[in-house]
Design a protein around this motif. Structure first.
Motif, PDB file in Angstrom:
ATOM      1  N   LEU A   3       0.737  -1.049  -0.379  1.00  0.00           N
ATOM      2  CA  LEU A   3       0.298  -0.142   0.087  1.00  0.00           C
ATOM      3  C   LEU A   3       1.092   1.104  -0.243  1.00  0.00           C
ATOM      4  CD1 LEU A   3      -2.820   0.996  -0.105  1.00  0.00           C
ATOM      5  CD2 LEU A   3      -2.419   0.659   3.204  1.00  0.00           C
ATOM      6  N   ALA A   4       0.897   2.218  -0.898  1.00  0.00           N
ATOM      7  CA  ALA A   4       1.292   3.029  -0.847  1.00  0.00           C
ATOM      8  C   ALA A   4       0.574   4.202  -1.072  1.00  0.00           C
ATOM      9  CB  ALA A   4       1.992   3.242  -3.020  1.00  0.00           C
ATOM     10  N   TYR A   5       1.335   5.702  -0.037  1.00  0.00           N
ATOM     11  CA  TYR A   5       0.274   6.474   0.321  1.00  0.00           C
ATOM     12  C   TYR A   5       1.137   8.333  -0.345  1.00  0.00           C
ATOM     13  CZ  TYR A   5      -4.293   8.246   1.308  1.00  0.00           C
ATOM     14  OH  TYR A   5      -5.307   8.542   1.715  1.00  0.00           O
ATOM     15  N   ASP A   6      -0.195   9.073  -0.582  1.00  0.00           N
ATOM     16  CA  ASP A   6       0.629  10.047  -1.043  1.00  0.00           C
ATOM     17  C   ASP A   6      -0.598  11.073  -1.442  1.00  0.00           C
ATOM     18  OD1 ASP A   6       1.639  12.322  -1.994  1.00  0.00           O
ATOM     19  OD2 ASP A   6       2.251  11.724  -4.454  1.00  0.00           O
ATOM     20  N   HIS A  26      -4.116   9.872  -2.918  1.00  0.00           N
ATOM     21  CA  HIS A  26      -3.738   8.946  -3.813  1.00  0.00           C
ATOM     22  C   HIS A  26      -2.955   7.642  -3.126  1.00  0.00           C
ATOM     23  CE1 HIS A  26      -3.546  11.726  -7.336  1.00  0.00           C
ATOM     24  NE2 HIS A  26      -3.017  12.627  -6.731  1.00  0.00           N
ATOM     25  N   PHE A  27      -3.385   6.185  -4.108  1.00  0.00           N
ATOM     26  CA  PHE A  27      -2.920   5.236  -2.606  1.00  0.00           C
ATOM     27  C   PHE A  27      -3.121   4.563  -4.596  1.00  0.00           C
ATOM     28  CE2 PHE A  27      -6.243   1.835  -3.017  1.00  0.00           C
ATOM     29  CZ  PHE A  27      -7.254   2.435  -3.005  1.00  0.00           C
ATOM     30  N   GLY A  28      -2.281   3.222  -3.130  1.00  0.00           N
ATOM     31  CA  GLY A  28      -2.541   1.541  -4.579  1.00  0.00           C
ATOM     32  C   GLY A  28      -0.710   1.979  -4.723  1.00  0.00           C
ATOM     33  N   VAL A  29      -1.410   1.009  -6.135  1.00  0.00           N
ATOM     34  CA  VAL A  29      -0.081   0.409  -7.126  1.00  0.00           C
ATOM     35  C   VAL A  29      -0.366   1.199  -8.135  1.00  0.00           C
ATOM     36  CG1 VAL A  29       0.777  -1.647  -8.332  1.00  0.00           C
ATOM     37  CG2 VAL A  29      -0.761  -2.308  -6.404  1.00  0.00           C
ATOM     38  N   GLY A  30       0.488   2.526  -7.832  1.00  0.00           N
ATOM     39  CA  GLY A  30       0.259   3.561  -8.816  1.00  0.00           C
ATOM     40  C   GLY A  30       0.026   4.393  -7.871  1.00  0.00           C
ATOM     41  N   ARG A  31      -0.721   5.270  -9.814  1.00  0.00           N
ATOM     42  CA  ARG A  31      -0.524   6.648  -8.849  1.00  0.00           C
ATOM     43  C   ARG A  31      -2.325   7.137  -9.060  1.00  0.00           C
ATOM     44  NH1 ARG A  31       2.129  10.328  -6.084  1.00  0.00           N
ATOM     45  NH2 ARG A  31       1.668  11.629  -7.255  1.00  0.00           N
ATOM     46  N   GLN A  36     -14.649   5.026  -4.423  1.00  0.00           N
ATOM     47  CA  GLN A  36     -15.144   5.001  -3.876  1.00  0.00           C
ATOM     48  C   GLN A  36     -14.860   3.965  -3.046  1.00  0.00           C
ATOM     49  OE1 GLN A  36     -18.611   4.291  -6.109  1.00  0.00           O
ATOM     50  NE2 GLN A  36     -19.482   6.309  -6.013  1.00  0.00           N
ATOM     51  N   VAL A  37     -15.412   3.582  -1.879  1.00  0.00           N
ATOM     52  CA  VAL A  37     -14.444   2.824  -0.228  1.00  0.00           C
ATOM     53  C   VAL A  37     -15.143   1.552  -0.599  1.00  0.00           C
ATOM     54  CG1 VAL A  37     -15.546   1.661   1.536  1.00  0.00           C
ATOM     55  CG2 VAL A  37     -14.891   4.208   1.642  1.00  0.00           C
ATOM     56  N   GLU A  38     -16.312   0.605  -1.679  1.00  0.00           N
ATOM     57  CA  GLU A  38     -16.636  -0.512  -2.218  1.00  0.00           C
ATOM     58  C   GLU A  38     -15.229  -0.724  -3.307  1.00  0.00           C
ATOM     59  OE1 GLU A  38     -18.481   2.450  -2.034  1.00  0.00           O
ATOM     60  OE2 GLU A  38     -19.933   1.306  -0.036  1.00  0.00           O
ATOM     61  N   THR A  42     -12.891  -4.076  -2.473  1.00  0.00           N
ATOM     62  CA  THR A  42     -12.923  -5.867  -2.721  1.00  0.00           C
ATOM     63  C   THR A  42     -11.663  -5.863  -3.817  1.00  0.00           C
ATOM     64  OG1 THR A  42     -15.540  -4.786  -3.286  1.00  0.00           O
ATOM     65  CG2 THR A  42     -14.053  -6.052  -5.093  1.00  0.00           C
ATOM     66  N   ARG A  43     -10.991  -4.559  -3.895  1.00  0.00           N
ATOM     67  CA  ARG A  43      -9.440  -4.319  -4.924  1.00  0.00           C
ATOM     68  C   ARG A  43      -8.541  -4.946  -3.735  1.00  0.00           C
ATOM     69  NH1 ARG A  43      -6.964  -0.124  -8.791  1.00  0.00           N
ATOM     70  NH2 ARG A  43      -5.719   0.000  -6.386  1.00  0.00           N
ATOM     71  N   CYS A  44      -8.630  -4.823  -2.531  1.00  0.00           N
ATOM     72  CA  CYS A  44      -6.989  -4.475  -2.261  1.00  0.00           C
ATOM     73  C   CYS A  44      -7.724  -5.421  -0.270  1.00  0.00           C
ATOM     74  CB  CYS A  44      -6.817  -3.271  -1.435  1.00  0.00           C
ATOM     75  SG  CYS A  44      -6.402  -2.804  -3.027  1.00  0.00           S
ATOM     76  N   PRO A  45      -7.120  -5.991   0.046  1.00  0.00           N
ATOM     77  CA  PRO A  45      -6.959  -6.609   1.828  1.00  0.00           C
ATOM     78  C   PRO A  45      -7.695  -5.445   2.741  1.00  0.00           C
ATOM     79  CG  PRO A  45      -4.833  -6.895   0.720  1.00  0.00           C
ATOM     80  CD  PRO A  45      -5.147  -6.139  -0.307  1.00  0.00           C
TER      81      PRO A  45
END
Length: 176
Positions: A3-6, A26-31, A36-38, A42-45
């Protein structure tokens, strides 16, 4: 998972207008802009337990700085976290008599509830399933003397939970 967070935060006020709240993260694999939360869950644990504006985080002023946000990610799997943050020590200044916004920060909430502040720039910090990663974004600086903010605007801020009663008294010299 990694988990990357900027993060962004509240924008600074400008003459004639309050700063915008929660300008972007921004978060995730990439930018990617935070979706939305749901779909994110669904995509991340992880489970997003809270996304909220932080009252009193915008710099007081005739025109108030925008508010920062607090987001709590409860991790459901062991994870590595990378942070890229600014304004964690030196808040964004106000101008023309306006005051600085509140600094943001990154935190680890251990399973026992203890909070640990993290540095603004870290790579691959291991987190255990059950811990939470907390991101608090910075509030923007205010413009103009806070005592010149119309009482009706302070009351509206309090009604919208952007300013607390204590903040209204301390920063604007008025009760709500």
């Amino acid at each position: 998972m990694h988990l990357a967070y900027d993060f962004g935060g509240g924008g600074g006020a400008r003459h004639g207008a309050d700063g915008p709240d929660a300008t972007g993260v921004h978060f995730g694999v990439g930018r990617n802009s935070v979706p939305q939360v749901e779909p994110a869950e669904t995509r991340c644990p992880f489970r997003i337990e809270e996304v909220a504006l932080i009252p009193d985080s915008g710099g007081p002023g005739r025109w108030r700085g925008g508010l920062g946000t607090r987001t709590v990610f409860r991790l459901l799997a062991d994870t590595h976290v990378t942070t890229r943050g600014d304004r964690l020590v030196h808040p964004p200044p106000g101008r023309s008599g306006g005051r600085a916004g509140r600094c943001g920060g990154f935190y680890r909430l251990h399973a026992d509830g203890a909070a640990e502040r993290l540095a603004g720039k870290l790579n691959n910090v291991p987190f255990r399933a059950g811990e939470a990663f907390v991101v608090e974004t910075t509030g923007g600086g205010g413009v103009g003397d806070p005592r010149d903010r119309p009482r009706a605007a302070v009351r509206a801020d309090a009604a919208a939970r952007k300013v607390t009663a204590a903040g209204a008294a301390r920063d604007y010299g008025t009760d709500v």
